[in-house]
Design a protein around this motif. Sequence first.
Motif, PDB file in Angstrom:
ATOM      1  N   ARG A  54       3.920  18.798  -0.728  1.00 10.94           N
ATOM      2  CA  ARG A  54       3.677  18.016   0.483  1.00 10.94           C
ATOM      3  C   ARG A  54       4.943  17.262   0.910  1.00 10.94           C
ATOM      4  NH1 ARG A  54      -1.494  14.185   0.250  1.00 10.94           N
ATOM      5  NH2 ARG A  54      -0.121  12.392   0.261  1.00 10.94           N
ATOM      6  N   ARG A  55       5.728  16.855  -0.083  1.00  8.11           N
ATOM      7  CA  ARG A  55       6.959  16.114   0.227  1.00  8.11           C
ATOM      8  C   ARG A  55       8.156  17.013   0.475  1.00  8.11           C
ATOM      9  NH1 ARG A  55       5.660  11.778  -4.446  1.00  8.11           N
ATOM     10  NH2 ARG A  55       4.516  10.307  -3.143  1.00  8.11           N
ATOM     11  N   LYS A  56       7.914  18.307   0.499  1.00 14.15           N
ATOM     12  CA  LYS A  56       8.992  19.284   0.711  1.00 14.15           C
ATOM     13  C   LYS A  56      10.159  19.021  -0.247  1.00 14.15           C
ATOM     14  CE  LYS A  56       7.508  19.322   5.461  1.00 14.15           C
ATOM     15  NZ  LYS A  56       6.711  18.080   5.265  1.00 14.15           N
TER      16      LYS A  56
ATOM     17  N   GLU B 109       1.087  12.274 -10.161  1.00  9.30           N
ATOM     18  CA  GLU B 109       2.062  11.463  -9.433  1.00  9.30           C
ATOM     19  C   GLU B 109       1.375  10.215  -8.894  1.00  9.30           C
ATOM     20  OE1 GLU B 109       3.977   9.897  -5.929  1.00  9.30           O
ATOM     21  OE2 GLU B 109       1.966  10.685  -6.142  1.00  9.30           O
ATOM     22  N   ALA B 110       2.067   9.106  -8.970  1.00  6.91           N
ATOM     23  CA  ALA B 110       1.596   7.876  -8.322  1.00  6.91           C
ATOM     24  C   ALA B 110       2.804   7.057  -7.889  1.00  6.91           C
ATOM     25  CB  ALA B 110       0.734   7.053  -9.286  1.00  6.91           C
ATOM     26  N   PHE B 111       2.744   6.521  -6.694  1.00  8.03           N
ATOM     27  CA  PHE B 111       3.841   5.787  -6.030  1.00  8.03           C
ATOM     28  C   PHE B 111       5.243   6.311  -6.348  1.00  8.03           C
ATOM     29  CE2 PHE B 111       3.935   3.094  -9.846  1.00  8.03           C
ATOM     30  CZ  PHE B 111       2.589   2.913 -10.143  1.00  8.03           C
TER      31      PHE B 111
ATOM     32  N   HIS C 115      -2.934   1.944  -4.293  1.00 10.44           N
ATOM     33  CA  HIS C 115      -2.218   3.224  -4.356  1.00 10.44           C
ATOM     34  C   HIS C 115      -3.143   4.404  -4.615  1.00 10.44           C
ATOM     35  CE1 HIS C 115      -2.241   3.961  -8.786  1.00 10.44           C
ATOM     36  NE2 HIS C 115      -2.275   2.648  -8.879  1.00 10.44           N
ATOM     37  N   GLY C 116      -2.654   5.583  -4.295  1.00 11.35           N
ATOM     38  CA  GLY C 116      -3.363   6.814  -4.594  1.00 11.35           C
ATOM     39  C   GLY C 116      -2.789   7.435  -5.863  1.00 11.35           C
ATOM     40  N   ILE C 117      -3.433   8.466  -6.332  1.00  8.55           N
ATOM     41  CA  ILE C 117      -2.929   9.250  -7.472  1.00  8.55           C
ATOM     42  C   ILE C 117      -3.024  10.705  -7.037  1.00  8.55           C
ATOM     43  CG2 ILE C 117      -3.231   9.867  -9.924  1.00  8.55           C
ATOM     44  CD1 ILE C 117      -4.906   7.205 -10.169  1.00  8.55           C
TER      45      ILE C 117
ATOM     46  N   VAL D 258       0.828  -1.209   0.000  1.00  9.71           N
ATOM     47  CA  VAL D 258       0.000   0.000   0.000  1.00  9.71           C
ATOM     48  C   VAL D 258       0.865   1.263   0.000  1.00  9.71           C
ATOM     49  CG1 VAL D 258      -1.886   1.145   1.257  1.00  9.71           C
ATOM     50  CG2 VAL D 258      -1.591  -1.320   1.501  1.00  9.71           C
ATOM     51  N   THR D 259       0.488   2.251  -0.790  1.00  5.94           N
ATOM     52  CA  THR D 259       1.193   3.546  -0.735  1.00  5.94           C
ATOM     53  C   THR D 259       0.567   4.419   0.345  1.00  5.94           C
ATOM     54  OG1 THR D 259      -0.207   4.845  -2.243  1.00  5.94           O
ATOM     55  CG2 THR D 259       1.531   3.496  -3.259  1.00  5.94           C
ATOM     56  N   GLY D 260       1.216   5.537   0.600  1.00  6.65           N
ATOM     57  CA  GLY D 260       0.670   6.482   1.560  1.00  6.65           C
ATOM     58  C   GLY D 260      -0.420   7.345   0.937  1.00  6.65           C
ATOM     59  N   GLY D 261      -0.795   8.392   1.646  1.00  8.02           N
ATOM     60  CA  GLY D 261      -1.768   9.352   1.125  1.00  8.02           C
ATOM     61  C   GLY D 261      -3.056   9.360   1.917  1.00  8.02           C
ATOM     62  N   SER D 262      -3.818  10.438   1.752  1.00  2.98           N
ATOM     63  CA  SER D 262      -5.069  10.563   2.512  1.00  2.98           C
ATOM     64  C   SER D 262      -6.133   9.611   1.967  1.00  2.98           C
ATOM     65  CB  SER D 262      -5.571  12.007   2.473  1.00  2.98           C
ATOM     66  OG  SER D 262      -5.708  12.431   1.141  1.00  2.98           O
ATOM     67  N   SER D 263      -6.060   9.269   0.683  1.00  2.02           N
ATOM     68  CA  SER D 263      -7.086   8.396   0.093  1.00  2.02           C
ATOM     69  C   SER D 263      -6.943   6.961   0.580  1.00  2.02           C
ATOM     70  CB  SER D 263      -6.997   8.437  -1.436  1.00  2.02           C
ATOM     71  OG  SER D 263      -6.904   9.763  -1.877  1.00  2.02           O
TER      72      SER D 263
ATOM     73  N   GLY E 184       9.213  11.433   1.997  1.00  2.00           N
ATOM     74  CA  GLY E 184       9.207  12.795   2.522  1.00  2.00           C
ATOM     75  C   GLY E 184       7.875  13.279   3.041  1.00  2.00           C
ATOM     76  N   GLU E 185       6.959  12.357   3.277  1.00  2.69           N
ATOM     77  CA  GLU E 185       5.610  12.777   3.686  1.00  2.69           C
ATOM     78  C   GLU E 185       5.477  12.925   5.204  1.00  2.69           C
ATOM     79  OE1 GLU E 185       2.451  12.369   1.596  1.00  2.69           O
ATOM     80  OE2 GLU E 185       3.124  10.979   0.047  1.00  2.69           O
ATOM     81  N   ASP E 186       4.471  13.660   5.603  1.00  6.87           N
ATOM     82  CA  ASP E 186       4.136  13.750   7.023  1.00  6.87           C
ATOM     83  C   ASP E 186       3.707  12.369   7.512  1.00  6.87           C
ATOM     84  OD1 ASP E 186       4.499  16.437   6.986  1.00  6.87           O
ATOM     85  OD2 ASP E 186       2.375  16.884   6.635  1.00  6.87           O
TER      86      ASP E 186
END
Length: 254
Positions: free
Chosen positions: A163-165, A182-184, A152-154, A62-67, A92-94
């Motif tokens: 978001r990834r600074k 962007e995806a993964f 994954h999210g998109i 699984v990727t990250g992200g709010s979705s 680089g994500e929160d």
Amino acid sequence: RHMEIYNDLSALGSEITKLTGISRIIVVKGDADESPETQVHLGVEAGRCLQSLLSPNTTVTVTGGSSTASMASHLASVPFDVTFTPARGGLGEDMIHQANFIVAKMAEYTGGRYEALYVPDQVSEQTYQNLIQEPAIHSVLDQIKSADIVVHGIGNANKMANRRKTDAAVKKLLHEKAAVGEAFGYYFDKKGNIVYKVRTIGLQREDVMTKKHIIAVAGGASKATAIAAYLKIAPEQTVLITDEAVAKQLLKAF
Ligand code: BG6
């Protein structure tokens, strides 16, 4: 096209599934940018889709992200072993957007197991080579590569880079190369050409291509261009869970 005939969301889903050529597109009502309820529905549908694919010893990466995060809490307990792994190392994500956090949640809700992948974001080539030799990391990487299902999210290219600074030089490159989505960790332009890739370990695009099941979850009108671009290169076994606002844009784009 006569959009009024698409009051029926499943008809709209079938129509864009045909146009885009992926395995299936599930459409929920509304626009996730405008309505928190739509965001919840995306999570519910994506969760349901994943749940239907789980069987004893299924492995999910699984990727990250709010979705993907919003889908975790809609998973229900299963009476067998399943394992969740984060698809890629540090991007680089929160914390709340990180895959490590989301797989822990998915394991909690399904009663399954998870593995974490601890990889710093900016490492030298030497450190990177050493890290991937570490047995603990190596074993998680094997599980990611052999996972049965990818979720994954998109995202929007700009939004994700911020978001990834991401550093200024990379942002400039993304701008010059007209990245829209962007995806993964892969950034792509309107035609779906990959223009930049975040260097980290874990799932690579070639691994995604060979997976049996791929669930992509992304909605909100502001992501329509990114999603349309991604669908040009999405493996055909992809199932997309999206919303009405995006679906209507896809109808125009394809
Ligand atoms: C990232 C994923 O963490 O989240 C990407 O690695 C995805 O695949 C992005 O594009 C989307 O985030 P959100 O919050 O818009 O679902």
